[in-house]
Design an enzyme around this catalytic site. Structure first.
Site, PDB file in Angstrom:
ATOM      1  CE  LYS A 184      -3.367   2.887   0.242  1.00  0.00           C
ATOM      2  NZ  LYS A 184      -3.685   3.709   1.340  1.00  0.00           N
ATOM      3  CG  HIS A 187      -1.593   2.181  -4.238  1.00  0.00           C
ATOM      4  ND1 HIS A 187      -2.061   3.369  -3.699  1.00  0.00           N
ATOM      5  CD2 HIS A 187      -2.453   1.867  -5.230  1.00  0.00           C
ATOM      6  CE1 HIS A 187      -3.149   3.731  -4.341  1.00  0.00           C
ATOM      7  NE2 HIS A 187      -3.417   2.843  -5.266  1.00  0.00           N
TER       8      HIS A 187
HETATM    9  N1  LIG Z   1      -9.385   9.089   4.263  1.00  0.00           N
HETATM   10  C1  LIG Z   1      -8.926   8.331   3.276  1.00  0.00           C
HETATM   11  O1  LIG Z   1      -9.157   8.571   2.066  1.00  0.00           O
HETATM   12  C2  LIG Z   1      -8.117   7.112   3.602  1.00  0.00           C
HETATM   13  C3  LIG Z   1      -7.785   6.218   2.579  1.00  0.00           C
HETATM   14  C4  LIG Z   1      -7.095   5.064   2.899  1.00  0.00           C
HETATM   15  C5  LIG Z   1      -6.715   4.831   4.202  1.00  0.00           C
HETATM   16  N2  LIG Z   1      -7.038   5.728   5.187  1.00  0.00           N
HETATM   17  C6  LIG Z   1      -6.642   5.418   6.557  1.00  0.00           C
HETATM   18  O2  LIG Z   1      -7.794   4.937   7.242  1.00  0.00           O
HETATM   19  C7  LIG Z   1      -7.737   5.271   8.632  1.00  0.00           C
HETATM   20  C8  LIG Z   1      -9.014   5.999   9.010  1.00  0.00           C
HETATM   21  O3  LIG Z   1      -9.126   7.183   8.240  1.00  0.00           O
HETATM   22  P1  LIG Z   1     -10.339   8.209   8.434  1.00  0.00           P
HETATM   23  O4  LIG Z   1     -10.045   9.339   7.515  1.00  0.00           O
HETATM   24  O5  LIG Z   1     -11.614   7.491   8.315  1.00  0.00           O
HETATM   25  O6  LIG Z   1     -10.253   8.633   9.975  1.00  0.00           O
HETATM   26  P2  LIG Z   1      -9.152   9.463  10.822  1.00  0.00           P
HETATM   27  O7  LIG Z   1      -9.520  10.873  10.824  1.00  0.00           O
HETATM   28  O8  LIG Z   1      -7.778   9.090  10.358  1.00  0.00           O
HETATM   29  O9  LIG Z   1      -9.364   8.844  12.289  1.00  0.00           O
HETATM   30  C9  LIG Z   1     -10.528   9.097  13.015  1.00  0.00           C
HETATM   31  C10 LIG Z   1     -10.945   7.853  13.770  1.00  0.00           C
HETATM   32  O10 LIG Z   1      -9.903   7.416  14.663  1.00  0.00           O
HETATM   33  C11 LIG Z   1     -10.448   7.303  15.984  1.00  0.00           C
HETATM   34  N3  LIG Z   1      -9.401   7.554  16.972  1.00  0.00           N
HETATM   35  C12 LIG Z   1      -8.481   8.550  16.961  1.00  0.00           C
HETATM   36  N4  LIG Z   1      -7.675   8.424  18.053  1.00  0.00           N
HETATM   37  C13 LIG Z   1      -8.097   7.346  18.743  1.00  0.00           C
HETATM   38  C14 LIG Z   1      -7.656   6.706  19.936  1.00  0.00           C
HETATM   39  N5  LIG Z   1      -6.592   7.147  20.615  1.00  0.00           N
HETATM   40  N6  LIG Z   1      -8.344   5.610  20.359  1.00  0.00           N
HETATM   41  C15 LIG Z   1      -9.389   5.144  19.651  1.00  0.00           C
HETATM   42  N7  LIG Z   1      -9.854   5.691  18.530  1.00  0.00           N
HETATM   43  C16 LIG Z   1      -9.204   6.784  18.063  1.00  0.00           C
HETATM   44  C17 LIG Z   1     -11.543   8.345  16.016  1.00  0.00           C
HETATM   45  O11 LIG Z   1     -12.409   8.103  17.086  1.00  0.00           O
HETATM   46  P3  LIG Z   1     -13.327   9.318  17.691  1.00  0.00           P
HETATM   47  O12 LIG Z   1     -14.514   9.394  16.776  1.00  0.00           O
HETATM   48  O13 LIG Z   1     -13.683   8.862  19.047  1.00  0.00           O
HETATM   49  O14 LIG Z   1     -12.487  10.548  17.662  1.00  0.00           O
HETATM   50  C18 LIG Z   1     -12.174   8.114  14.643  1.00  0.00           C
HETATM   51  O15 LIG Z   1     -12.984   6.974  14.633  1.00  0.00           O
HETATM   52  C19 LIG Z   1      -6.453   6.105   8.795  1.00  0.00           C
HETATM   53  O16 LIG Z   1      -5.418   5.260   9.211  1.00  0.00           O
HETATM   54  C20 LIG Z   1      -6.170   6.603   7.397  1.00  0.00           C
HETATM   55  O17 LIG Z   1      -4.804   6.878   7.179  1.00  0.00           O
HETATM   56  C21 LIG Z   1      -7.744   6.842   4.898  1.00  0.00           C
END
Ligand SMILES: NC(=O)c1ccc[n+]([C@@H]2O[C@H](COP(=O)([O-])OP(=O)(O)OC[C@H]3O[C@@H](n4cnc5c(N)ncnc54)[C@H](OP(=O)(O)O)[C@@H]3O)[C@@H](O)[C@H]2O)c1
Length: 479
Positions: A184, A187
């Site tokens: 990834k 990628h």
């Molecule tokens: N966005 C994209 O296009 C994309 C694409 C591929 C991969 N990703 C990856 O997918 C993952 C999620 O991405 P996202 O954009 O959906 O969300 P995000 O903004 O990266 O993360 C928010 C989420 O993480 C939780 N969180 C943060 N700190 C925490 C902690 N200490 N303990 C437990 N939960 C915690 C938050 O919970 P609360 O609601 O309680 O704050 C929320 O559910 C990331 O690793 C990101 O790099 C993202």
């Protein structure tokens, strides 16, 4: 019928929520959990009718809602939050349960976590997911690592929700421990390179032909009907055709020209250096973003002299868009060749046995770099799994050789007009470097031996040699 869930998702921000909805839409019962319960409630309120969700409000309740062996997808902010979530759940799990990290983790963290959880009898599956929020909902490209056993139960679920190309799911077991997150990462590195090359093409068409963004959008639309057919070319045309509603100006002209570079692009370059793999296309793309962000430096350099820019005219102008298409294609082959070499090197270093044809196959749909082109890469690696470089593979070799006059001409024009093309230029330099019969590395070895007695090897004899530069400048006998 069981009233338990076949899979659970914890972390219900945009990616986790859409992955959970995708699973539910495919008929799987999905347990839901999020650190703060509002997100869980919100998902059920807005999308509860899309399938069967089991919302939970504590880790214990979540774990109890899952069939055994439990399968939990963690979709939280990468880094410390992932460790925090693992530490919260691992003590509640039993041997054979599977924890999946689908966030963008560094593969070295995934290796560390996998080893630690294996000691506790748990499967840890670092999984790359690409396609952004739309992909997560409608079919992403999924790149799971981890053990073969975990894939036996997880694979069918993931293959069900992944994008499909010609009926083949864009999901495969990439390899053990950190292989999924490594792939990834590469990628995303290739994505940087692809975007930079497309952006340079835009800049060239504007700078050398004086085209407006809407005209360039048409050029990209045409390209998208040929061998460059890809998601990134398609969205580029849409971005360029877009007009800012407030000012009536082309959208691209009202956007600040400072690009961001987050974790994965930088990691790809760092790991390229560690493995000694020249991924120069990805490196230049990452540095081009860094340069764009140095606003102070750019302001200071604003008055530096450059050539007078006179747009091309006559036959040169008529040919130019076609030349750029060829240069873009050739540079893109180089970028992918470098990225696949990096995966090959990572696979050898960590004993992952990654199937490069299968990687190309799962990138054909769902992910950001999805493209017709990837089907040709899949075919190339299927025909020759140990292919040293894509550049020597049948059709790619011919296409790049056919493109080379245009490629050189476009870069010459860019240099003459002062249009920066780091992506195009480094791709051509790599091509010329690889095919060179002799490289000036021989002189570098001589310099190293002169100032540091680093020794050198010879073309005509085996052994290691050193020249006593101060006295005689004559080689000693083999060490
Ligand atoms: N966005 C994209 O296009 C994309 C694409 C591929 C991969 N990703 C990856 O997918 C993952 C999620 O991405 P996202 O954009 O959906 O969300 P995000 O903004 O990266 O993360 C928010 C989420 O993480 C939780 N969180 C943060 N700190 C925490 C902690 N200490 N303990 C437990 N939960 C915690 C938050 O919970 P609360 O609601 O309680 O704050 C929320 O559910 C990331 O690793 C990101 O790099 C993202």
């Amino acid at each position: 019928m069981t009233n338990k869930a076949s899979i659970g998702v914890t972390g219900l921000a945009v990616m986790g929520r859409n992955l959970a909805r995708n699973l539910a839409r495919h008929g799987h019962t999905v347990a839901l959990h999020n650190r703060s319960t509002e997100r869980t409630r919100d998902l059920v309120e807005r999308f509860g009718s899309e399938g069967t969700f089991l919302p939970t409000s504590s880790a214990r309740e979540f774990v109890d809602a899952l069939e055994r062996p439990r399968q939990i997808v963690i979709m939280v902010k990468a880094g410390e939050p992932t460790d925090a979530v693992i530490e919260e759940f691992a003590p509640l799990l039993e041997p054979g349960d599977v924890l999946v990290d689908a966030g963008n983790a560094h593969f070295a963290d995934t290796r560390r976590r996998e080893a630690a959880l294996r000691e506790r009898g748990l499967h840890f599956v670092g999984t790359g997911v690409s396609g952004g929020e739309e992909g997560a909902l409608h079919g992403p490209s999924i790149m799971p690592g981890g053990s073969k056993e975990s894939y036996a139960s997880l694979g069918p679920l993931f293959e069900d929700i992944a994008a499909k190309v010609d009926g083949t799911p864009c999901c495969t077991h990439v390899g053990p421990d950190g292989a999924g997150h490594f792939v990834k990462m590469v990628h995303n590195g290739i994505e940087y390179s692809d975007m930079q090359l497309i952006a340079e093409s835009f800049d060239l068409l504007r700078g050398a032909l004086g085209y407006e963004p809407a005209q360039i959008a048409d050029v990209f639309r045409t390209w998208n009907t040929g061998r460059l057919d890809s998601y990134l070319i398609e969205i580029t045309a849409e971005v360029l055709a877009h007009t800012d509603a407030e000012t009536g100006r082309p959208f691209v002209d009202v956007v600040a020209d400072q690009a961001e570079q987050k974790g994965t692009g930088r990691w790809t370059v760092q790991i390229g250096l560690d493995l000694g793999i020249p991924i120069t296309g990805i490196a230049e793309a990452t540095f081009a973003r860094s340069l764009s962000g140095h606003t102070g430096l750019r302001a200071a350099a604003e008055g530096l002299a450059g050539p007078r820019r006179a747009p091309l005219s006559g036959a040169a102008a008529e040919r130019f868009a076609d030349d750029v298409e060829r240069a873009l294609y050739a540079s893109k082959v180089v970028a992918y060749a470098q990225g696949f070499n990096q995966i090959q090197a990572g696979s050898a270093e960590y004993g992952w046995n990654v199937d490069l044809g299968a990687v190309a196959s799962i990138w054909r749909g769902g992910c950001i770099i999805r493209a017709k082109f990837l089907d040709d890469i899949r075919a190339a690696y299927e025909a020759e799994p140990a292919l040293p470089t894509l550049l020597t593979s049948g059709d790619f070799r011919k296409a790049v050789e056919d493109a080379q006059d245009s490629w050189r001409s476009v870069i010459s024009t860019a240099v003459r007009l002062g249009i920066p093309t780091p992506g195009f230029s480094t791709a051509l330099a790599y091509y010329d470097g690889l095919r060179a019969e002799r490289l000036p590395a021989a002189l570098v070895q001589g310099q190293r031996d002169y100032f540091g007695a680093h020794t050198y090897r010879r073309v005509d004899r085996a052994g290691t040699f050193h020249t006593e530069w101060a006295t005689e400048g004559r080689p000693e006998h083999p060490a």
